[in-house]
Motif scaffolding. Structure first.
Motif, PDB file in Angstrom:
ATOM      1  N   TRP A  51      16.792  63.599  46.266  1.00 46.45           N
ATOM      2  CA  TRP A  51      17.309  64.910  46.370  1.00 46.45           C
ATOM      3  C   TRP A  51      17.854  65.123  45.078  1.00 46.45           C
ATOM      4  O   TRP A  51      17.944  64.272  44.008  1.00 46.45           O
TER       5      TRP A  51
ATOM      6  N   CYS B 235      19.108  71.986  46.943  1.00 49.45           N
ATOM      7  CA  CYS B 235      19.307  70.429  47.131  1.00 49.45           C
ATOM      8  C   CYS B 235      17.764  69.475  47.122  1.00 49.45           C
ATOM      9  O   CYS B 235      17.902  68.592  46.662  1.00 49.45           O
TER      10      CYS B 235
ATOM     11  N   SER C 184      22.995  72.978  41.857  1.00 44.50           N
ATOM     12  CA  SER C 184      21.753  72.258  41.704  1.00 44.50           C
ATOM     13  C   SER C 184      21.009  72.550  40.474  1.00 44.50           C
ATOM     14  O   SER C 184      20.515  71.435  39.829  1.00 44.50           O
TER      15      SER C 184
ATOM     16  N   TRP D 151      24.803  66.263  49.943  1.00 45.74           N
ATOM     17  CA  TRP D 151      24.621  67.630  50.334  1.00 45.74           C
ATOM     18  C   TRP D 151      22.780  67.798  50.504  1.00 45.74           C
ATOM     19  O   TRP D 151      22.523  67.807  49.393  1.00 45.74           O
TER      20      TRP D 151
END
Lengths: 331, 304
Positions: A174, A220, A236, B187
C-alpha cells in the motif's frame, strides 16, 4: 497528562478564535506544551491525551519535539526513547499496540525516529532487517504465477510484480506503509542498512509511481477499481511525495505535486493541512497560510486534537525544522 | 469490559425476529419521530445505558451518497437519548482514509448534531483490547478491538443500503468492519481481506454483535459500491434487533437473494435469522418498497 498540557488545552478551548502573532508563538504557547504534557509516565504517547502509549504517536511526538524551537527537557526524549526500545519485539519489529505480538508498519516510524540516536543503532538495524525481510504476499512469485492463469484485469490495472510494503506483514503493498519504509531507509545510517535495501527501495519507488491515480495524487493504493479511477487523498499523496523527495524528477511526481498544490486551499482538517504543508514546502512550493489558519482548523475540531495531529502541526509551523525543511527553490 | 451478546445461537433454536420497514422519501422529514416510533416496537433496555452508534463513514462524501447520512445519524442519536440512554456516542473507523475529521467535515455531521466533540469516537485511534474470536471462521484467532466498542452497554450498527464489489452487499453486518482499528491494521484493513471478507464479517460480528441495526436506505448505492457506485433512492429505513434479519430484509428490498450472499448465509447459521419465514415484518411490506438494485457482473447471481 501534566498541568502544562492541561493548561494548553484549556487555553485553546476557551478561545473562540486563537490568533497567535506568529507561527512560533503558536508552537511555543500551544503545540509544544500540549505534546510535553501529553507524555505518559511510561515515556510514550497515546493518540488521545490520556490514551495508552502507542508507537505511532510516540514517534510523531518525539520527531516534533526534537524539531521544536527551544527548551524541551532532555528527560522527555530519554523516556520517549526508552519507551520505544522497550516496545521493540524480539524479531526487530514494533507492534502497533501494547499487547500485540506481531510487528507492523510502525516499525518504519520507530526506525526513522531512532536513527539519529547513536545508542539505538542495534535496534534500528534489527528493525530495518525485519522490514526488508517482509515481502507483501500479493506479489509473491507463486501468486504471480497463479494470476497468469486465473486473473482478469477487470478489477485493477496496477503492476502486481512491484513490491512495496503493507500495513501488516504478509499482506499487500500500500502507498503509505511503502512511503514510510522508504523514509526509514532514507534516514538510516549506512551501517544499519540491510544488504538488499537498495533493491527494495528501487522496487518501492516504482510501485509508488505505478499506484498513482490517473491525473496525479495517491490514495491508499487503488488507482483504478473496476475501470473507475480512484480519488486521490491528501495524506497518502503527501507521504508519497515526501518519500520520493530525494529521487530524480519524474513526471508523475510533478503530477502528484500539482494535484496537492491545487487541493491545498480546500483542505479542511488540520492533520491533512499540516502534512500537505510540509510536503509542499519540501518541494519549494509556496504555501499561503500560517499559524492562524492551522490553529483555527484545530479549534474547529477540538475533539480531534489527537497527539499525532498536534505533532504534525508542530512540524508544519516550524520553518527551522530539520526534518524535511522548507526548500527555497522552485517546485 | 462489557461483552454483550457473546452467545451464539444455532438458527433452529433462535426465536423469530421482527424487522421494521419505514418509508422515508427524504432526509428533510422528521426522522427522529420515525426512528423513535420504530425503536419503541422493541422496548429496548437502554434506560440509563451507554449507546454507541456505529455509523458507516467510508470516505469524503460531499454529495452524501456513500456514507450513512448525517440526518439519520442525528435522528438516531436523538431517538436513543429520548429513550433515556445516559450517553449516545457516534463512532467509526473509516477504512480508506485515516483523516476521519476530513470525512466528518465532508458529510457535515455537525450541521445536524451540533458540535461533535463530546460524542464522536474515531475507532481507528481508540485504545484497544485483545479479543479472542469465538467463531474462528477466518484464519484470524483474535482481533484488537476498540475499548469504546467493548465498553458500551448497547451497540447499534447504523449502516447504508449499498452494493459492494467484493461482498455483494454492505449492510449492518459488513458495516462492523469499521470497528477494526486502522492504527493496528492499516488503511485499508487489509489483513481482513487476506483472512477472507466473508469469514471476517462473521468473526467480527460474533465478537461484537450489534444489539440493534438501522439501515439508511433513503438514498442507497448500487453498482460498484461501496464507494464508486451510483446513488439509488429507495426511500426506506430498515430497523431491527437482529442484524441478520435486518440485512436479509434489506437484500429483499434491493431485489437480491440474501441466501446467495455468502457471509449472510453463514451468519444465518449462528448470528440471526435469515429465512423470510422466521422474520415478522412490521410497518411496510417488502413488496411495497421493493427497489431493484443493479450489481456488478460478478454478483449477477444475487438478483432474484
Amino acid at each position: 497528562m501534566t498541568d502544562s498540557g492541561v493548561h494548553a488545552v484549556e487555553e485553546l478551548s476557551m478561545r473562540q478564535s486563537f490568533a497567535p502573532d506568529s507561527d512560533l508563538a503558536f508552537l511555543q504557547d500551544f503545540c509544544v506544551p500540549f505534546l510535553v504534557g501529553a507524555q505518559n509516565q511510561d515515556g510514550g504517547w497515546g493518540f488521545q491525551r490520556s490514551g495508552e502509549s502507542r508507537v505511532e504517536p510516540t514517534c510523531w511526538s518525539l520527531l516534533a519535539l526534537r524539531n521544536a524551537p527551544g527548551g524541551v527537557a532532555t528527560d522527555t526524549f530519554a523516556s520517549g526513547r526508552q519507551y520505544l526500545l522497550a516496545a521493540q519485539l524480539r524479531d526487530g519489529s514494533w507492534p502497533a499496540s501494547r499487547e500485540e505480538t506481531r510487528g507492523s508498519w510502525v516499525t518504519s516510524l520507530a526506525c526513522s525516529v531512532l536513527s539519529v540516536e547513536e545508542q539505538c543503532t542495534a535496534a534500528v538495524s534489527a528493525g530495518l532487517q525485519w522490514l526488508c525481510r517482509d515481502f507483501p504476499r500479493d506479489s509473491s512469485p507463486f501468486r504471480l504465477f497463479v494470476r497468469r492463469f486465473f486473473s482478469s484485469d477487470s478489477y485493477s490495472a496496477h503492476d502486481d510484480s512491484l513490491r512495496g510494503w503493507g500495513w501488516t506483514p504478509r499482506t499487500s503493498s500500500w502507498v503509505e506503509p511503502t512511503a514510510f519504509a522508504l523514509l526509514a531507509l532514507r534516514d538510516a545510517a549506512s551501517a544499519c542498512m540491510p544488504r538488499d535495501a537498495s533493491a527494495r527501495q528501487q522496487l518501492a519507488v516504482e510501485l509508488l509511481y505505478d499506484r498513482m491515480c490517473p491525473g496525479g495524487g495517491w490514495n491508499c493504493g487503488n488507482p483504478m477499481v473496476y475501470g473507475v479511477p480512484g480519488e486521490p487523498l491528501v495524506l497518502s499523496t503527501s507521504w508519497a511525495l515526501l518519500a520520493l523527495r530525494d529521487y530524480p524528477s519524474h513526471e508523475k511526481k510533478s503530477a502528484g505535486l500539482a494535484w496537492l498544490r491545487n487541493s491545498y486551499p480546500q483542505i479542511t482538517s488540520p492533520g491533512s493541512r499540516a502534512v500537505a504543508k510540509i510536503a509542499l514546502q519540501a518541494y519549494g512550493a509556496g504555501v499561503a497560510d500560517n499559524a492562524s489558519s492551522l490553529s483555527m482548523l484545530l479549534d474547529q475540531c477540538n475533539h480531534h486534537q489527537t497527539v499525532h495531529v498536534i505533532a504534525w502541526t508542530c512540524l508544519a509551523l516550524n520553518p527551522q525544522r530539520a526534518w524535511f525543511p522548507p526548500c527555497k527553490g522552485a517546485a | 469490559m462489557n461483552y454483550r451478546n457473546q452467545q451464539l445461537i444455532p438458527c433452529f433454536q433462535r426465536p423469530p425476529s421482527r424487522v421494521v420497514i419505514r418509508r422515508a422519501s427524504t432526509y428533510r422529514q422528521d426522522l427522529t419521530a420515525l426512528i423513535l416510533e420504530s425503536l419503541r416496537v422493541y422496548q429496548l433496555p437502554v434506560l440509563g445505558k451507554s449507546v454507541l452508534l456505529k455509523a458507516n463513514l467510508v470516505g469524503l462524501d460531499p454529495l452524501g451518497v456513500m456514507n450513512t447520512h448525517p440526518a439519520v445519524i442525528a435522528a438516531t442519536r436523538e431517538a436513543f437519548l429520548r429513550l433515556g440512554a445516559s450517553a449516545v456516542f457516534v463512532g467509526d473507523g473509516p477504512a480508506m482514509d485515516r483523516d476521519t475529521f476530513a470525512i466528518l467535515e465532508s458529510v457535515k455531521l455537525k450541521d445536524f448534531t451540533g458540535p461533535v466533540g463530546g460524542f464522536f469516537r474515531d475507532l481507528n485511534l481508540d485504545d484497544v483490547n485483545r479479543v479472542p474470536l469465538p467463531t474462528r471462521a477466518s484464519r484470524l484467532k483474535e482481533l484488537y478491538l476498540p475499548r469504546t466498542v467493548l465498553g458500551v452497554d448497547f451497540l447499534v450498527s447504523v449502516a447504508k443500503l449499498k452494493t459492494h464489489h467484493w461482498a455483494g452487499v454492505t449492510l449492518s453486518l459488513k458495516n462492523m468492519f469499521g470497528i477494526v482499528p486502522g492504527a493496528c491494521y492499516g488503511w485499508p484493513k487489509n489483513v481482513l481481506h487476506w483472512a477472507g471478507i466473508d469469514n471476517s464479517i462473521l468473526d467480527i460480528n460474533a465478537a461484537a454483535r450489534p444489539d440493534f441495526a438501522i439501515i439508511d436506505g433513503i438514498v442507497g448505492m448500487e453498482g460498484n459500491g461501496p464507494i464508486q457506485g451510483w446513488p439509488k433512492p429507495a426511500g426506506v429505513l430498515i430497523l431491527g434487533d437482529d442484524p441478520v434479519a435486518v440485512d436479509a430484509t434489506a437484500c429483499r428490498v434491493m431485489g437480491l437473494r440474501p441466501e446467495a450472499v455468502r457471509y449472510l448465509a453463514k451468519a444465518g447459521t449462528l448470528l440471526g435469522n435469515l429465512q423470510a419465514a422466521r422474520i415478522e415484518q412490521v410497518g411496510e411490506k417488502i413488496e411495497s418498497v421493493h427497489t431493484q438494485f443493479s450489481v456488478l457482473e460478478e454478483f449477477r447471481h444475487l438478483a432474484t
